[in-house]
Every structure is written in C-alpha cells, then in structure tokens.
Enzyme design. Structure first.
Site, mmCIF file in Angstrom:
data_model
loop_
_atom_site.group_PDB
_atom_site.id
_atom_site.type_symbol
_atom_site.label_atom_id
_atom_site.label_comp_id
_atom_site.label_asym_id
_atom_site.label_seq_id
_atom_site.Cartn_x
_atom_site.Cartn_y
_atom_site.Cartn_z
ATOM 1 N N ARG A 67 15.010 -14.301 -65.880
ATOM 2 C CA ARG A 67 15.928 -15.407 -66.186
ATOM 3 C C ARG A 67 15.186 -16.726 -65.966
ATOM 4 O O ARG A 67 14.614 -16.954 -64.896
ATOM 5 C CB ARG A 67 17.142 -15.327 -65.264
ATOM 6 C CG ARG A 67 18.243 -16.294 -65.591
ATOM 7 C CD ARG A 67 19.385 -16.164 -64.594
ATOM 8 N NE ARG A 67 20.155 -14.946 -64.745
ATOM 9 C CZ ARG A 67 21.008 -14.486 -63.827
ATOM 10 N NH1 ARG A 67 21.193 -15.153 -62.702
ATOM 11 N NH2 ARG A 67 21.672 -13.367 -64.025
ATOM 12 N N ARG A 136 20.953 -22.067 -57.791
ATOM 13 C CA ARG A 136 20.643 -21.580 -59.148
ATOM 14 C C ARG A 136 20.567 -22.731 -60.161
ATOM 15 O O ARG A 136 20.666 -23.894 -59.799
ATOM 16 C CB ARG A 136 21.747 -20.596 -59.588
ATOM 17 C CG ARG A 136 21.970 -19.411 -58.628
ATOM 18 C CD ARG A 136 20.868 -18.421 -58.754
ATOM 19 N NE ARG A 136 21.126 -17.193 -58.019
ATOM 20 C CZ ARG A 136 21.742 -16.115 -58.517
ATOM 21 N NH1 ARG A 136 22.241 -16.127 -59.736
ATOM 22 N NH2 ARG A 136 21.884 -15.024 -57.787
ATOM 23 N N LYS A 202 23.922 -16.428 -53.288
ATOM 24 C CA LYS A 202 23.657 -17.387 -54.367
ATOM 25 C C LYS A 202 24.496 -18.659 -54.191
ATOM 26 O O LYS A 202 25.560 -18.628 -53.556
ATOM 27 C CB LYS A 202 23.950 -16.752 -55.717
ATOM 28 C CG LYS A 202 25.379 -16.260 -55.864
ATOM 29 C CD LYS A 202 25.640 -15.603 -57.213
ATOM 30 C CE LYS A 202 25.232 -14.158 -57.259
ATOM 31 N NZ LYS A 202 25.644 -13.442 -58.472
ATOM 32 N N LYS A 204 25.854 -22.089 -56.580
ATOM 33 C CA LYS A 204 25.906 -22.613 -57.950
ATOM 34 C C LYS A 204 26.493 -24.021 -58.003
ATOM 35 O O LYS A 204 27.485 -24.302 -57.334
ATOM 36 C CB LYS A 204 26.742 -21.668 -58.812
ATOM 37 C CG LYS A 204 26.123 -20.270 -58.866
ATOM 38 C CD LYS A 204 26.876 -19.334 -59.764
ATOM 39 C CE LYS A 204 26.096 -18.035 -59.926
ATOM 40 N NZ LYS A 204 26.815 -17.068 -60.775
ATOM 41 N N CYS A 424 30.012 -10.858 -71.074
ATOM 42 C CA CYS A 424 28.784 -10.748 -70.275
ATOM 43 C C CYS A 424 27.864 -9.696 -70.889
ATOM 44 O O CYS A 424 28.251 -8.971 -71.798
ATOM 45 C CB CYS A 424 29.128 -10.371 -68.841
ATOM 46 S SG CYS A 424 29.624 -8.650 -68.694
ATOM 47 N N CYS A 430 22.619 -4.073 -67.475
ATOM 48 C CA CYS A 430 23.169 -4.457 -66.177
ATOM 49 C C CYS A 430 23.458 -3.225 -65.322
ATOM 50 O O CYS A 430 24.280 -2.375 -65.707
ATOM 51 C CB CYS A 430 24.443 -5.288 -66.353
ATOM 52 S SG CYS A 430 25.137 -5.718 -64.751
ATOM 53 N N CYS A 469 32.446 -5.530 -65.520
ATOM 54 C CA CYS A 469 32.816 -5.199 -64.132
ATOM 55 C C CYS A 469 33.482 -6.435 -63.550
ATOM 56 O O CYS A 469 33.511 -7.496 -64.178
ATOM 57 C CB CYS A 469 31.572 -4.776 -63.330
ATOM 58 S SG CYS A 469 30.652 -6.145 -62.605
ATOM 59 N N CYS A 473 30.876 -12.440 -64.550
ATOM 60 C CA CYS A 473 29.773 -13.241 -65.103
ATOM 61 C C CYS A 473 30.155 -14.068 -66.333
ATOM 62 O O CYS A 473 29.492 -15.050 -66.631
ATOM 63 C CB CYS A 473 28.586 -12.335 -65.426
ATOM 64 S SG CYS A 473 27.917 -11.529 -63.960
#
Ligand code: SRM
Ligand code: SF4
Length: 565
Positions: A67, A136, A202, A204, A424, A430, A469, A473
């Site tokens: 990424r 991120r 993470k 954001k 996503c 994934c 899931c 995302c």
C-alpha cells in the site's frame, strides 16, 4: 517458545527492523509471523491468493500486498505511469484505489518485494507507514483547491504527514540502501512521538471543508473540519476525535463510532493539537487487547470531557469550544469541472477502485493512454475514484473521445446507485474476508438498478456499500444501506445512515443470502417510492418510518430466518 505479542515484536524490533532484511535474502516463499507483523509498518501485507489456495493445495500461494502512502491522494502523471508499470511488471496487472485515497498493489512475490519497493521509491512514492500501528495516509478533499485558503487546508495533509512520519531508517536500510545488515543497528533512532513500541493500533486522520464530507471525516480517529470566514479566509478547524468503523460480529464490546467534536483550533495550532491526540492514543490505548485498542474506545470508556481535559493538559494553548458549521453534503467530484485557473478537471468513476482492463471497459489502458498523452495531475478520492486535473479546455473533446474508445463510462452514463457504491477488496486477497465484496458488488448493483427501474425510481440517489467482513473497510456503517459479510455468501444488512456521513446505520437483518439481498429490500424500496417526503433521502426515510414497520414489510419469514427468531 511462547508466541510473541505484537507489543513484544514491536519492542524487540529495533525500530521496525526485526529479521526482515535476513528473510528477504532467504529462499522461503513467505515470512515468519514476527517479520510479517513488522512488514505492515512498511506498508506491506503478506497474503495468500485464497482462490488458488482452495483449488491447488499442492503449491504455495503466498504473495504480498503493498500500500502506497499518498497524502491527499495526490500524485503526478509520471508517478501514476510508474505505478502502472510496476503493477504490470511485479503485481497482478491491476492498480487498486483504496477508500483512503491511495494505491494498493496485489500479488507481488516475496522474491520481487525489494525491487518493487525500489521502483516505487524511484518514482518518489513510499509505502512506509501506510499500514501498521502508526499514523496512516492523511486524507483531504481531492478536488483542486478553489482558492489559496482551500490550498492551505490541503497542504495540512502533507504537513501532518511530515510531522507524524516515523523517524526510523529501517525502511531505507532494508529495502533501498541494503545497509541494514552492515549497519551497526545498536544506533537506534529516537522516535519522539511514537516511542519504540509505536502506537497501540492504527491511527487515521482526515481533513474536510465544512459542508463537504467527501472524506467521511467522522469515521476517523482525528478529523479536522476547516472553517472559513465571510471572505473565505481560513479561520481554523473543528477538531473531532474518536471515530472508527471496525467491529466483530457478536462481540458487543466492539462497535463503530462517529467522532466527537472536541474543540476549535487555529491553523497554527493544528500540528501541536493532532500530535497531542496521537500521544493520548499512545499512552492510554489498550496494549493488551488489540480489538479494544483504537482511540474510539478511549473516548467511549473515559468520556469526552476527560478527553478534552487530557488534550488541554497536553497543548500549550487554550482551545475554544467547537464552532457550529453548516450541514454537510458529500461531493464525489465526478464529471467535468472548471478550476479557478481556467483549466479543467474530470472525475472518473472506477468501479470499486480497481483499475483493470476488462473486455468492454479497458480502464487501465485507457487511463494510461490519456495520462501519457495529456500529462494531467492525479488525485485519488475516498470513494475509490480518480480525478485528472489541470487539463487544457481545448483537450476536453480528445479526452472524451478516448474515454469512449476505451469504454470508460463517464458519470452521466452511470446510475446514482452505482456511482455512490463502495466495496472493499475482500476475496481473494484479504485474509480476513468472510464473503466476497468487490467481485460481487457490481452484480448486486445491477440487480439493484433493475429493481429501481421496475419501481420507476431508477434515478434514486441511494448510497449502498458492501464489505466482506465487519471490519468496515468501505465504511459501511455510515451508508444508507450496507451489506456486511457474515458467513458463506450471507450478509448482515444495515440501514439508516444518512447521505452526508453523519449518522450510523443500524443492524436490520442478519444472514441474508446474497441472492436475496435485493429481493428482500424491494418492498422497502417500493414503500420509499410511495411514502417518502419530497427530497427525503432513503436513510432518513428509514429512520422516520422505523424498523418495526420495515420488518413487517419484508415479511415475518425474512425477519425470522434472518434475525434468528
Ligand atoms: Fe481496512 C484490515 C483493506 C480502509 C478498517 N483492511 C484490512 C486488511 C489489511 C486485512 C488484514 O488486516 O489482513 C485489508 C487488506 C485487503 C486487501 O487484500 O487489500 C484492508 N482497508 C482496506 C482497503 C484497501 C479497502 C478498500 O477496498 O479500499 C482500505 C485501505 C485504506 C488505506 O489506503 O489505508 C481500507 N479499513 C479501511 C477503513 C476505511 C477508512 O479508513 O476510511 C476502515 C474503517 C475505519 C477504521 O479504521 O475504523 C478499515 N481494516 C479495517 C480493520 C478494522 C480496524 C478496527 O479498528 O477494528 C481491519 C482489521 C484490523 O486492523 O485488524 C482492516
Ligand atoms: Fe478485508 Fe474485511 Fe476489510 Fe473487506 S472489510 S478488506 S473483508 S478486512
């Protein structure tokens, strides 16, 4: 040997080095679990092709996803073309625009990893900090700024990226200079913001203009909402904190949450204030339980007042109460627009962000040809789309002809339901996907289009999102309709977000088979057609009417089998 926790791995990693350099040199097809955890900080995820794993158990199918980190989704034409080359040479021949304004490459082999990172670096693109327990990619509205004040707001994406960038030289040493094994790594850099265990999870950040929520600002750990004065001067920002989408099915301790408004801060206070929030996460985030480690749980558990006081103690200035802002709308910036300098930009819809060639829609080849010929600047959007900017007005017709030639549909040829949709990545890459998303969503949208057509409301402006899931995302929990992967081919249906991303959707039905999604929703869509108020959005209608009525409409059987009576 006892399995090391992520916290142990970080602590012992010598600022994210671990054994990555050695493992890149061995002939194994995949990394050790410890190296795999550290690779995330370098923007690299080890994955398996789950299609191939299922059908061919004899061979190894490990690969990596990389990424990039592109603050504000901005890159130039040369960088785009370099990423396109890399996708063809080292990855699976596609570029994937993410919901956070950047590119992912899928299908890179371990043996090619260093060369791939080096090729990206050659184009001045890094992947350091794109994943992992760290700040991120910083989001900001991608549309070309209309004035110097908007430009100043957009520049905060770069300033914050720089201020919160890790100091470790590990990335350079491991992937670029090849010095990690030679260097005496006793000399470990100071990480003044992160420390040697980095963040608990993470982190954001997104920046929006008041009135335009194209970045889904409330779903971020920190949101900044730029507020302009009467003469368009930048007054400052409302600072929001504690948003996040991730949850786990049947675990009520996990939940999506919208960020709270904390304070109004001046432009010169932004870096200090956001850094202070990052340190609150660093110091109070749950390092025992990763499912409870996001900033949102600190706000939920300790309260907004506690958070405000803690922030006040960590900054050198007094902040004001948040200011009132006009209601948000979400602009996707698609279609043709005039920039203030007289140049044009065009926003193109890229279905679920996948830049690929298909028989009737050669998006990858078409974009490449246009970018090679006209040299536009590029902006990626949080809706997984692409803007080509700084186009000479006299080039518009030629670009339109090329879009037609390559079968790239302009926004006027796409239904609103498709235009607003997000899915996503999910399968096959994934590792957390329970169901399909990106690969099936176009078909679900086609069924949705047919249903709306039959109901004579083909142009309904509804926002639907799908994920494989509950991690969220594609930010499903702020959509008007969301399909969230639950078990094989079955989804939980959420309804009731609003079109401007400021309200959470609620769980409506559980375990609905993919083939039943649209048939189940059709009675509700019919009711919406017949009973909505003028200009009433679908999500607002759902909340006004209430789930009891809507459950009756879809029928007892659907509710019983879906909710589990
Ligand atoms: Fe995500 C994990 C893909 C945006 C919440 N996300 C993953 C991983 C890396 C799976 C994994 O951990 O093994 C996925 C890689 C799939 C693949 O094969 O490429 C993945 N997330 C994506 C992307 C590519 C989805 C997309 O279709 O565009 C987005 C990349 C963004 C980027 O460029 O940085 C992406 N992920 C998001 C968002 C949306 C956002 O940030 O605006 C969220 C919800 C917001 C949030 O963070 O709360 C999100 N991803 C998660 C979570 C749940 C985190 C949590 O707090 O519970 C996970 C799982 C985890 O971290 O353990 C996850
Ligand atoms: Fe994977 Fe789940 Fe994220 Fe989709 S929502 S990309 S399935 S982690």
């Amino acid at each position: 040997m006892a399995k090391l926790s992520v916290e142990d791995i970080k602590r012992e990693s010598r600022n994210l080095r671990g054994t990555i350099a050695q493992e890149l040199r061995n002939s194994a097809l995949f990394f050790t679990p410890e190296a795999e955890k550290l690779l995330k900080f370098h923007g690299i995820y080890e994955q398996e092709d789950r299609d191939k794993r299922k059908t061919d158990r004899q061979n190894d199918h490990h690969q990596v996803m990389i990424r990039a980190k592109l603050p504000g989704g901005q890159l130039n034409a040369d960088q785009y073309l370099a990423m396109d080359d890399i996708a063809g040479h080292y990855a699976n021949g596609t570029l994937r625009i993410t919901t956070r304004q950047t590119f992912q490459l899928h299908g890179v082999l371990k043996a090619d990893l260093r060369e791939t990172i080096q090729a990206m670096n050659h184009a001045l693109i890094t992947s350091l900090g794109a994943c992992g327990d760290i700040v991120r990619n910083v989001l900001v509205c991608p549309a070309p700024a209309m004035n110097a004040q908007q430009q100043a707001v957009q520049e905060f994406a770069f300033k914050l990226n720089e201020a919160l960038y890790p100091k470790t030289r590990a990335y350079h040493q491991i992937f670029l200079d090849d010095t990690e094994l030679i260097d005496d790594s006793d000399i470990i850099e100071d990480e003044p913001i992160y420390g040697h265990t980095y963040l608990p999870r993470k982190f954001k950040i997104a920046i929006a203009y008041a009135g335009d929520n194209c970045v889904d600002v409330y779903t971020n750990d920190v949101g900044l909402v730029a507020i302009f004065g009467e003469h368009d001067e930048l007054l400052g920002f409302n600072l929001l904190a504690g948003g996040g989408m991730g949850m786990t099915h049947n675990n009520e301790e996990t939940f999506p949450r919208l960020a709270d408004e904390i304070a109004f801060i001046k432009p010169e206070q932004v870096i200090e204030a956001v850094t202070a929030v990052v340190t609150i996460h660093r110091d109070y985030g749950d390092r025992q339980n990763r499912k409870h480690a996001r900033l949102k749980y600190i706000l939920h558990d300790k309260g907004v007042d506690w958070f405000r006081d803690e922030l006040a103690n960590r900054v050198s200035f007094k902040f004001e109460a948040p200011r009132s802002v006009p209601p948000f709308a979400v602009y996707d910036h698609l279609g043709w627009h005039v920039q203030t300098n007289g140049l044009l930009y065009v926003g193109l819809h890229v279905e679920n962000g996948r830049i690929a060639d298909r028989p009737h829609e050669r998006v990858r080849s078409g974009l490449r040809a246009i970018i090679e010929r006209f040299n536009p600047a590029i902006r990626l959007t949080c809706q997984q789309n692409i803007l080509l900017t700084d186009i000479l007005p006299e080039d518009r017709l030629a670009i339109e002809a090329m879009l037609t030639e390559y079968g790239i549909r302009t926004v006027d040829k796409i239904s609103k339901i498709r235009r607003n949709g997000l899915a996503c990545v999910a399968l096959p890459t994934c590792g957390l996907a329970i169901t399909e998303a990106e690969r099936v969503f176009p078909q679900v949208i086609s069924e949705f289009e047919d249903a709306l057509d039959r109901l004579d409301i083909a142009d309904a402006n509804i926002m639907a999102r799908m994920t494989g899931c509950p991690n969220g995302c594609a930010r499903p929990y702020v959509a008007e309709i969301a399909f969230v992967g639950r078990s094989l081919d079955k989804y939980t249906v959420f309804l009731g977000g609003n079109p401007n991303g400021t309200r959470l959707a609620q769980k409506f039905l559980d375990l609905v088979h993919i083939t039943d999604l649209i048939p189940t929703l059709t009675p509700i869509l019919r009711y919406y057609r017949d009973c909505r108020h003028t200009d009433e959005a679908f999500g607002d209608f759902v909340m006004r009417v209430g789930f009891d009525v809507l459950h009756q409409l879809v029928g007892d059987e659907a509710v019983k089998s879906a909710v589990g009576d």
